[in-house]
Write an enzyme that holds these catalytic residues in place. Structure first.
Site, PDB file in Angstrom:
ATOM      1  N   ILE A 250      35.379   0.391   5.411  1.00 29.86           N
ATOM      2  CA  ILE A 250      35.796   0.448   6.815  1.00 29.86           C
ATOM      3  C   ILE A 250      35.813   1.873   7.358  1.00 29.86           C
ATOM      4  O   ILE A 250      36.134   2.091   8.535  1.00 29.86           O
ATOM      5  CB  ILE A 250      37.201  -0.175   6.994  1.00 29.86           C
ATOM      6  CG1 ILE A 250      38.230   0.530   6.101  1.00 29.86           C
ATOM      7  CG2 ILE A 250      37.173  -1.663   6.723  1.00 29.86           C
ATOM      8  CD1 ILE A 250      39.660   0.044   6.316  1.00 29.86           C
ATOM      9  N   GLY A 251      35.455   2.854   6.533  1.00 30.15           N
ATOM     10  CA  GLY A 251      35.422   4.230   7.009  1.00 30.15           C
ATOM     11  C   GLY A 251      35.155   5.179   5.879  1.00 30.15           C
ATOM     12  O   GLY A 251      34.995   4.774   4.722  1.00 30.15           O
TER      13      GLY A 251
ATOM     14  N   GLY B 127      33.527  13.142   4.186  1.00 25.90           N
ATOM     15  CA  GLY B 127      32.694  13.865   3.240  1.00 25.90           C
ATOM     16  C   GLY B 127      33.173  13.744   1.818  1.00 25.90           C
ATOM     17  O   GLY B 127      32.392  13.861   0.873  1.00 25.90           O
ATOM     18  N   MET B 128      34.480  13.484   1.632  1.00 21.90           N
ATOM     19  CA  MET B 128      35.039  13.497   0.294  1.00 21.90           C
ATOM     20  C   MET B 128      35.302  12.101  -0.250  1.00 21.90           C
ATOM     21  O   MET B 128      35.298  11.887  -1.457  1.00 21.90           O
ATOM     22  CB  MET B 128      36.346  14.293   0.292  1.00 21.90           C
ATOM     23  CG  MET B 128      36.946  14.537  -1.076  1.00 21.90           C
ATOM     24  SD  MET B 128      38.339  15.703  -1.052  1.00 21.90           S
ATOM     25  CE  MET B 128      39.574  14.767  -0.197  1.00 21.90           C
ATOM     26  N   ALA B 129      35.544  11.115   0.623  1.00 17.40           N
ATOM     27  CA  ALA B 129      35.961   9.803   0.144  1.00 17.40           C
ATOM     28  C   ALA B 129      35.452   8.706   1.064  1.00 17.40           C
ATOM     29  O   ALA B 129      35.016   8.950   2.186  1.00 17.40           O
ATOM     30  CB  ALA B 129      37.485   9.745   0.053  1.00 17.40           C
TER      31      ALA B 129
ATOM     32  N   ASP C  86      44.680  19.334   9.075  1.00 21.37           N
ATOM     33  CA  ASP C  86      43.458  18.677   9.548  1.00 21.37           C
ATOM     34  C   ASP C  86      43.804  17.634  10.616  1.00 21.37           C
ATOM     35  O   ASP C  86      43.295  16.511  10.596  1.00 21.37           O
ATOM     36  CB  ASP C  86      42.718  18.025   8.384  1.00 21.37           C
ATOM     37  CG  ASP C  86      41.268  17.665   8.754  1.00 21.37           C
ATOM     38  OD1 ASP C  86      40.750  18.231   9.743  1.00 21.37           O
ATOM     39  OD2 ASP C  86      40.671  16.823   8.062  1.00 21.37           O
TER      40      ASP C  86
ATOM     41  N   LYS D  91      41.378   4.273  -0.570  1.00 17.44           N
ATOM     42  CA  LYS D  91      40.542   5.457  -0.380  1.00 17.44           C
ATOM     43  C   LYS D  91      40.036   5.895  -1.744  1.00 17.44           C
ATOM     44  O   LYS D  91      40.817   6.234  -2.635  1.00 17.44           O
ATOM     45  CB  LYS D  91      41.366   6.562   0.278  1.00 17.44           C
ATOM     46  CG  LYS D  91      40.565   7.776   0.690  1.00 17.44           C
ATOM     47  CD  LYS D  91      41.442   8.707   1.511  1.00 17.44           C
ATOM     48  CE  LYS D  91      40.641   9.852   2.098  1.00 17.44           C
ATOM     49  NZ  LYS D  91      41.479  10.727   2.957  1.00 17.44           N
TER      50      LYS D  91
END
Length: 676
Positions: free
Chosen positions: A16-17, A20-22, A133, A39
């Site tokens: 669902i999304g 860059g990392m996960a 972030d 995640k």
């Protein structure tokens, strides 16, 4: 993917999304039978200790936080070298989705979302966790409008060794939303999140970002050095109080921002109650000679080269060649690593001569530019912006950036804000309003109360104290600091003459001489009065002081065969010469009528009405009178709780019939005829 189960418990359903990392999946917790979000660290980073550490760091940071506006973390695990975090599933869009779909958002909605973000970050900061972030992509909205802050992937605890820590010196975060100190690779704290929140609020209210560019490097440099277009220039619906909050959050120096999230939230709560406040003045920008560490994410180094060409002007060509060569090697290395890892590119801007910047505020535009050029600043570094200003004449500098009487670089861009004169506003229609209300209407439209004055003007048509007109007239565009005169009615007064007993023609002449108008004229057959004789006037009586131009109504005798002279004033009738007492057995109302005076003019007849309330039950009482002054005139209208006597007066001419009527709870209980 639907068949895969992590940790013997979490059944993956669909992606669902991700970032860059996960990658984030929707899944079902088969043990608790609930939908969750999982995640998972991307496979290419599973062997990278730094990324695994950062992933675990997110889980630890989020797990320490429990708040309705923060996505809950339920579990952390490793399955066949795949690291995952189990989180609360939020069935709703990201704030970025909402902004793309319908920005700019309504002011009230933007304030509500911002307050909820403040709640989440205040909780994190109390736990000494800085998010680092904050961006719309990391803010989820439930279908009930509840904000959920997520993705603490680069959050870190604030400790004494933050600056020396390897991660702390890396520039992390999304370039469009991160703070100037993140761009420099300096220490980040709670005030970095405040800056990022300011960018998010800016985007919600305008639909645009304060800074954009062709590469992360160019955007980062703008965060450090450039000014943005202020929100109200893009969206006039933003109140000044809310723009002030955004401006203060986006001050480049952390010291100039809010002290903490609670202070931001307090001002947000007050912004709607007090929208019209003085404008927040942004402080001077930071020193340009700062070391800058910027991220490069799959981008070229054209922006860095441009900045270096500007800043290194004057150095030998071979030094520049070596520098560019080193940058190229770093770029190739970064791109070879996948283009994701944030690397530092350190540039040192050559020191440029400092000059004393004079203050030119208050000077005419041309004179201001000449002054700056004489001080040593190049003409091509001086620009002008024009805007209405009520405090400075047209063509005069009302603000400069940087401010005067300071030391700045010779190559510094200088902006002069030049007045276009006071903004012009349409004069609202205020005729017919009381003076105080009219003045308030003008102030609400944007005019200064000090420039509004009153001029009294006699009028026979406009009530006393009301505005006749304004100068300039309604609809005219006038400078906000212009003067406005309100012409206010002052009515000339006159005294009602005694015309009862005069002929109609003489009465009309006397009223007109007094400045009064003739209203309704009623002719009644009165056998014992001379023809065309005025026998009653209303609503004003002899000697009353009334405004010139008021209207008087006349009752005139109609007796064509009558005498032309006034009858003997001693003429009376038997009905009018004695008092009468009227009672009804068993009734609670008693009347007593007394007649005084004689002649052809209406005479007063006193009537005493006693309403008895033997048991004290309340009753709605109404007493009306029909006499020479009119029909069914209400003289008593009240709720009665005890026995009370009322004395009323009927005015009747000789031979004229009158009536007094008593009603209780809307029902007529008694009529008392009175003969004149």
């Amino acid at each position: 993917m639907t068949a895969r189960i992590l940790g013997g418990r979490y059944q993956l359903q669909e992606a669902i999304g991700g970032g860059g990392m996960a990658i984030v999946y929707r899944a079902v917790d088969t043990l608790l039978d609930r939908v969750v979000a999982i995640k998972m660290l991307r496979a290419q980073f599973a062997e990278d200790e730094e990324f695994v550490l950062r992933f675990r760091q997110e889980a630890q940071a989020a797990a320490r936080l429990a708040h309705p506006n923060i996505v809950n973390v339920y579990d952390v695990g490793v399955d066949e070298k795949e690291y995952y975090i189990v989180m609360e599933y939020v069935d709703g869009p990201t704030l970025k989705d909402v902004i793309i779909e319908r920005a700019p958002l309504p002011v009230e909605e933007a304030i509500d979302i911002s307050k909820q973000i403040c709640n989440a970050l205040s909780q994190a900061h109390e736990q000494h966790i800085v998010h680092r972030d904050i961006k719309p992509h990391n803010i989820l909205l439930t279908k009930f409008g509840v904000v959920k802050v997520t993705d603490f992937g680069i959050a870190r605890a604030v400790t004494g060794n933050t600056i020396t820590d390897r991660q702390a010196t890396s520039v992390l975060g999304s370039v469009h939303y991160f703070s100037p100190e993140q761009a420099r690779g300096a220490k980040t704290d709670a005030k970095s999140d405040i800056y990022s929140l300011g960018v998010v609020m800016y985007e919600m209210l305008t639909g645009s970002l304060p800074f954009s560019g062709t590469s992360p490097v160019s955007v980062a440099l703008k965060h450090l050095r450039e000014r943005f277009i202020e929100p109200r220039e893009m969206n006039k619906a933003i109140p000044q109080s809310l723009e002030n909050i955004v401006l203060r959050c986006l001050v480049k120096s952390p010291d100039g921002r809010y002290a903490d999230m609670n202070a931001v939230k307090a001002d947000l709560a007050d912004a709607v109650k007090h929208p019209n406040v003085p404008k927040f003045q942004m402080p001077l920008e930071m020193n340009e000679d700062e070391t800058i560490a910027v991220p490069v994410v799959g981008e070229g180094f054209s922006d860095v080269s441009t900045e270096l060409r500007k800043s290194e002007k004057g150095k030998k060509w071979w030094k520049r060649a070596l520098l560019y060569g080193g940058i190229a090697i770093l770029a190739i290395a970064a791109l070879g690593a996948g283009g994701y890892a944030a690397i530092e590119v350190v540039t040192r801007i050559v020191r440029v001569q400092n000059l004393a910047l004079p203050s030119v505020v208050g000077k005419p535009e041309k004179k201001a530019v000449q002054t700056l050029e004489q001080a040593g600043f190049p003409a091509d570094h001086i620009s002008e912006k024009y805007a209405p200003n009520a405090n400075k004449p047209k063509g005069t500098v009302y603000q400069q950036d940087p401010t005067g009487n300071t030391q700045v670089k010779k190559t510094r861009e200088i902006t002069l804000y030049v007045s276009q004169g006071a903004p012009k506003i349409k004069v609202p229609p205020v005729a017919g309003q009381p003076y105080d209300q009219a003045k308030e209407s003008l102030v609400s439209a944007g005019f200064s109360a000090d420039n509004i004055s009153e001029h009294e003007q006699e009028s026979t048509s406009v009530p006393d104290g009301q505005v006749i007109s304004s100068s300039p007239a309604a609809g005219t565009k006038v400078a906000s600091n212009g003067k406005i005169v309100l012409n206010v009615s002052v009515q000339k007064m006159t005294t009602v003459p005694n015309i009862v007993g005069e002929s109609y023609s003489q009465a009309v002449q006397d009223l007109e001489t007094a400045g009064l108008k003739i209203g309704k004229v009623t002719h009644n057959k009165i056998s014992n009065m001379p023809d065309q004789t005025v026998y009653y006037v209303y609503p004003y009586l002899e000697g009353n002081s009334v405004p010139v131009g008021s209207t008087e109504n006349l009752l005139v005798a109609d007796n064509p065969g009558g005498s032309s002279t006034t009858p003997d004033n001693n003429t009376t009738t038997s009905d009018n010469s004695t008092g009468s007492n009227s009672t009804t057995p068993g009734d609670n109302t008693t009347t007593n009528t007394t007649t005084t005076g004689a002649g052809g003019t209406p005479q007063p007849h006193e009537v005493d009405v006693t309403v008895k309330r033997p048991h004290g039950q309340p009753v709605d009482l109404e007493i009306t009178i029909t006499d020479a002054r009119g029909n069914n005139r209400v003289v008593v209208n009240q709720t009665l709780s005890e026995t009370e006597t009322f004395q009323e007066t009927l005015y009747l001419a000789p031979g004229q019939s009158g009536d007094l009527q008593v009603s209780e709870n809307g029902q007529v209980v008694k009529n008392y005829p009175v003969q004149g």
